[in-house]
Design a protein around this motif. Sequence first.
Motif, PDB file in Angstrom:
ATOM      1  N   VAL A 328      77.290 -16.679  20.025  1.00  0.00           N
ATOM      2  CA  VAL A 328      78.489 -16.117  19.396  1.00  0.00           C
ATOM      3  C   VAL A 328      79.743 -16.581  20.131  1.00  0.00           C
ATOM      4  N   LEU A 329      79.696 -16.620  21.463  1.00  0.00           N
ATOM      5  CA  LEU A 329      80.851 -17.106  22.221  1.00  0.00           C
ATOM      6  C   LEU A 329      81.124 -18.581  21.928  1.00  0.00           C
ATOM      7  N   TRP A 330      80.074 -19.371  21.747  1.00  0.00           N
ATOM      8  CA  TRP A 330      80.304 -20.774  21.395  1.00  0.00           C
ATOM      9  C   TRP A 330      80.899 -20.898  19.991  1.00  0.00           C
ATOM     10  N   ARG A 331      80.489 -20.032  19.053  1.00  0.00           N
ATOM     11  CA  ARG A 331      81.105 -20.040  17.729  1.00  0.00           C
ATOM     12  C   ARG A 331      82.576 -19.656  17.818  1.00  0.00           C
ATOM     13  N   VAL A 332      82.888 -18.689  18.665  1.00  0.00           N
ATOM     14  CA  VAL A 332      84.290 -18.301  18.857  1.00  0.00           C
ATOM     15  C   VAL A 332      85.084 -19.470  19.436  1.00  0.00           C
ATOM     16  N   THR A 333      84.486 -20.147  20.413  1.00  0.00           N
ATOM     17  CA  THR A 333      85.200 -21.236  21.077  1.00  0.00           C
ATOM     18  C   THR A 333      85.368 -22.433  20.159  1.00  0.00           C
ATOM     19  N   ARG A 334      84.326 -22.773  19.400  1.00  0.00           N
ATOM     20  CA  ARG A 334      84.357 -24.002  18.607  1.00  0.00           C
ATOM     21  C   ARG A 334      84.886 -23.791  17.205  1.00  0.00           C
ATOM     22  N   GLN A 335      84.320 -22.846  16.462  1.00  0.00           N
ATOM     23  CA  GLN A 335      84.707 -22.671  15.067  1.00  0.00           C
ATOM     24  C   GLN A 335      86.053 -21.979  14.921  1.00  0.00           C
ATOM     25  N   CYS A 336      86.274 -20.966  15.724  1.00  0.00           N
ATOM     26  CA  CYS A 336      87.516 -20.199  15.578  1.00  0.00           C
ATOM     27  C   CYS A 336      88.696 -20.888  16.249  1.00  0.00           C
ATOM     28  N   LEU A 337      88.556 -21.233  17.523  1.00  0.00           N
ATOM     29  CA  LEU A 337      89.681 -21.753  18.303  1.00  0.00           C
ATOM     30  C   LEU A 337      89.629 -23.254  18.515  1.00  0.00           C
ATOM     31  N   GLY A 338      88.546 -23.937  18.087  1.00  0.00           N
ATOM     32  CA  GLY A 338      88.480 -25.379  18.247  1.00  0.00           C
ATOM     33  C   GLY A 338      88.531 -25.817  19.692  1.00  0.00           C
ATOM     34  N   GLY A 339      87.956 -25.035  20.589  1.00  0.00           N
ATOM     35  CA  GLY A 339      88.041 -25.326  22.013  1.00  0.00           C
ATOM     36  C   GLY A 339      86.930 -26.228  22.510  1.00  0.00           C
ATOM     37  N   THR A 340      86.899 -26.374  23.815  1.00  0.00           N
ATOM     38  CA  THR A 340      85.958 -27.243  24.507  1.00  0.00           C
ATOM     39  C   THR A 340      85.030 -26.400  25.373  1.00  0.00           C
ATOM     40  N   PRO A 341      83.987 -26.999  25.968  1.00  0.00           N
ATOM     41  CA  PRO A 341      83.140 -26.239  26.891  1.00  0.00           C
ATOM     42  C   PRO A 341      83.894 -25.627  28.062  1.00  0.00           C
ATOM     43  N   THR A 342      85.008 -26.234  28.459  1.00  0.00           N
ATOM     44  CA  THR A 342      85.806 -25.635  29.537  1.00  0.00           C
ATOM     45  C   THR A 342      86.356 -24.281  29.113  1.00  0.00           C
ATOM     46  N   LEU A 343      86.860 -24.201  27.888  1.00  0.00           N
ATOM     47  CA  LEU A 343      87.337 -22.906  27.382  1.00  0.00           C
ATOM     48  C   LEU A 343      86.193 -21.915  27.276  1.00  0.00           C
ATOM     49  N   TYR A 344      85.015 -22.374  26.914  1.00  0.00           N
ATOM     50  CA  TYR A 344      83.835 -21.512  26.863  1.00  0.00           C
ATOM     51  C   TYR A 344      83.525 -20.923  28.236  1.00  0.00           C
ATOM     52  N   GLY A 345      83.525 -21.765  29.269  1.00  0.00           N
ATOM     53  CA  GLY A 345      83.219 -21.273  30.615  1.00  0.00           C
ATOM     54  C   GLY A 345      84.280 -20.327  31.143  1.00  0.00           C
ATOM     55  N   LEU A 346      85.566 -20.618  30.907  1.00  0.00           N
ATOM     56  CA  LEU A 346      86.630 -19.728  31.371  1.00  0.00           C
ATOM     57  C   LEU A 346      86.592 -18.382  30.652  1.00  0.00           C
ATOM     58  N   THR A 347      86.293 -18.405  29.353  1.00  0.00           N
ATOM     59  CA  THR A 347      86.198 -17.152  28.601  1.00  0.00           C
ATOM     60  C   THR A 347      85.024 -16.318  29.088  1.00  0.00           C
ATOM     61  N   LYS A 348      83.910 -16.969  29.374  1.00  0.00           N
ATOM     62  CA  LYS A 348      82.745 -16.245  29.886  1.00  0.00           C
ATOM     63  C   LYS A 348      83.033 -15.613  31.239  1.00  0.00           C
ATOM     64  N   ARG A 349      83.759 -16.337  32.102  1.00  0.00           N
ATOM     65  CA  ARG A 349      84.077 -15.794  33.423  1.00  0.00           C
ATOM     66  C   ARG A 349      85.051 -14.629  33.326  1.00  0.00           C
ATOM     67  N   LEU A 350      86.065 -14.763  32.476  1.00  0.00           N
ATOM     68  CA  LEU A 350      87.023 -13.668  32.315  1.00  0.00           C
ATOM     69  C   LEU A 350      86.366 -12.459  31.646  1.00  0.00           C
ATOM     70  N   GLY A 351      85.445 -12.681  30.718  1.00  0.00           N
ATOM     71  CA  GLY A 351      84.733 -11.560  30.097  1.00  0.00           C
ATOM     72  C   GLY A 351      83.900 -10.794  31.097  1.00  0.00           C
ATOM     73  N   CYS A 352      83.345 -11.495  32.091  1.00  0.00           N
ATOM     74  CA  CYS A 352      82.601 -10.799  33.145  1.00  0.00           C
ATOM     75  C   CYS A 352      83.540  -9.948  33.992  1.00  0.00           C
ATOM     76  N   VAL A 353      84.752 -10.445  34.243  1.00  0.00           N
ATOM     77  CA  VAL A 353      85.732  -9.666  35.015  1.00  0.00           C
ATOM     78  C   VAL A 353      86.162  -8.426  34.242  1.00  0.00           C
ATOM     79  N   LEU A 354      86.352  -8.572  32.929  1.00  0.00           N
ATOM     80  CA  LEU A 354      86.804  -7.446  32.110  1.00  0.00           C
ATOM     81  C   LEU A 354      85.686  -6.470  31.768  1.00  0.00           C
ATOM     82  N   SER A 355      84.440  -6.804  32.107  1.00  0.00           N
ATOM     83  CA  SER A 355      83.288  -5.927  31.823  1.00  0.00           C
ATOM     84  C   SER A 355      83.215  -5.577  30.337  1.00  0.00           C
ATOM     85  N   LEU A 356      83.148  -6.604  29.503  1.00  0.00           N
ATOM     86  CA  LEU A 356      83.099  -6.386  28.062  1.00  0.00           C
ATOM     87  C   LEU A 356      81.763  -5.757  27.672  1.00  0.00           C
TER      88      LEU A 356
END
Length: 600
Positions: A328-356
Amino acid sequence: MAPRRKCPVCGSKQWHKDVSSGLVACSEGHVLQNYRTESGEAEDLGNHTMKKRTLKSGRKKKEKASKADPTLYHGERARFHYYQCLQLLLRKQVATLIALWSLPPEFETVCRDIWTLHLNLLPNPPPAEPYHHLQEQKGTKTDPAARTSTRRADSASGSSKSRERTDKSGDSGSDSSSSSEDESGEEDDPELVELLRENSEISSSSDDESSKHHQPNATSRGQRGLVGKYDRPASNIAVLVVACWTMRVPIIYMDFIRVIESYKMPYLDPVRLLPNNLTRHLTKHAIQALSPHHAPSTLLLHRLSSRIAKRIYASYGVFTPELNAAPVLWRVTRQCLGGTPTLYGLTKRLGCVLSLPLTLHHSLAPTLRRVKRDDPHSHKFDNVPPELALVATAIVVLKLVYGLDGKTRLPTHPDDPACTLPRLDEYLSLLRHLNEADLQDNEVQFGSRVTVPICDLDDATIDRYLDFCERVLVGPQNDDSEHRILDNYFSLSNRNAEISPQAITSKLGARALPSTRLNGDDQGVLRPGESYTIYNSRDVLGKLPEDYELVVERSAKWTGVSNDYLCGIVELYERRFARWWSGQRTGEEETGDDNSGRRD
């Protein structure tokens, strides 16, 4: 009362009666002569006093013939029939999703179990009406209170007989014979049985009144209407969502909304898809309840799905697994925001900090790690759709890297992850191309949320629109020539192939975007994360920057929520991240570590 005549002495017409003496006098005090007061009440009546009595006719009034359609169901039988239609609709929806998404056949079993638990947890569960209706046809009573009173009367009479047998078992034979005669007399005496039944009915009615007194919402809930807010067709979609979560299928709520709006899954106007032996018994209120006008929203589906997940865990201990977050995070990164794997990794790290919380309901998520005594067990307002939480986290990462406020931000160190992300102007151009590609999709272009100006459409788009209308209004065409209505009467020889938005998206995203360059000696350029701006989502008079508004509109349309709601979630996570960052800086100052040169 005295007649309205003039007083013979003074000529006054105003008379009054003295209460104590009963005399009638004028306003001047002259007493009216030849007047007496009589009382119509008699205390003692003689033997020859005649009395009147009212005679009632014993003739029964002729009942008016009912004009109601006998084939339509009402009351509890209509509710049971309504749930039958919902269940058949659910089976059609399950079969459609298995064919569309290539789901395993076990998906139907999971949906059936969750549907059963959902019915048991409704505020007003479906009644066992076919059994009661069968008893009515046989001539027996089917009233719940009457059935309860009959059972209580039978149990009371049986217990009294057993006590009599026990008390008289040690007596002589004559006593036992007399007691047996009494018992046989009790069984054969209809008056005594009727008295026992009336007594049990009185006790049962008092018990019902006391239970209603303790549960005041039971009657009011049953009198609201045919269905409630938790047993509408949208609850079927919530059952499908919970089943997909149980099987770890990486879905989002907009996946269901898209197949509903494209009429690939039966939800809008489903009565025409039901057999005639079911629809002939539906009233107009039942048909309206089964025929929603629009597809359910993302927030409504999340509210219904989270309720089901919470209730089945609290009542039966059935735990719904967490979201399959990686796809789902890869779909958010690629389909929704058109991002790269770098954006995927940064989003995953920030989500861990925010305790989603990646669960359907925040109460199913594990508690937070408490460092201090005042730390909360869970974050407030965490019950948001999980894909919306991931999108909001990715937007926070984009704001940290680009700012999205019209000011240029460039990294100063080659190890900064912002160096691997594309340039801001190229990235915003990619988002605009993705929006244009989505508009070429038939499911989006002809959906209920988009206004289609027919006069501005070209020939190819009109052909696709006619194909869409044929599939929606007529349904799937069989090979039999008798059922091919449009081909027989309104044949269209030129049929263009549908354009796949996934192919366009992959084609746009496949091209390599230039990476962000490093900052040279320009001291006026900001670094990523510097001068971070948090926009208040409640500021109705404020206006977002153009770059940030483009990202928000793209994300809100992809998740199916409004821009204001998404801005509120982003602001919530930004303030939570600011609190975490201030706590980290405070901890570094207390320990004396100098990590100002390090960038996470």
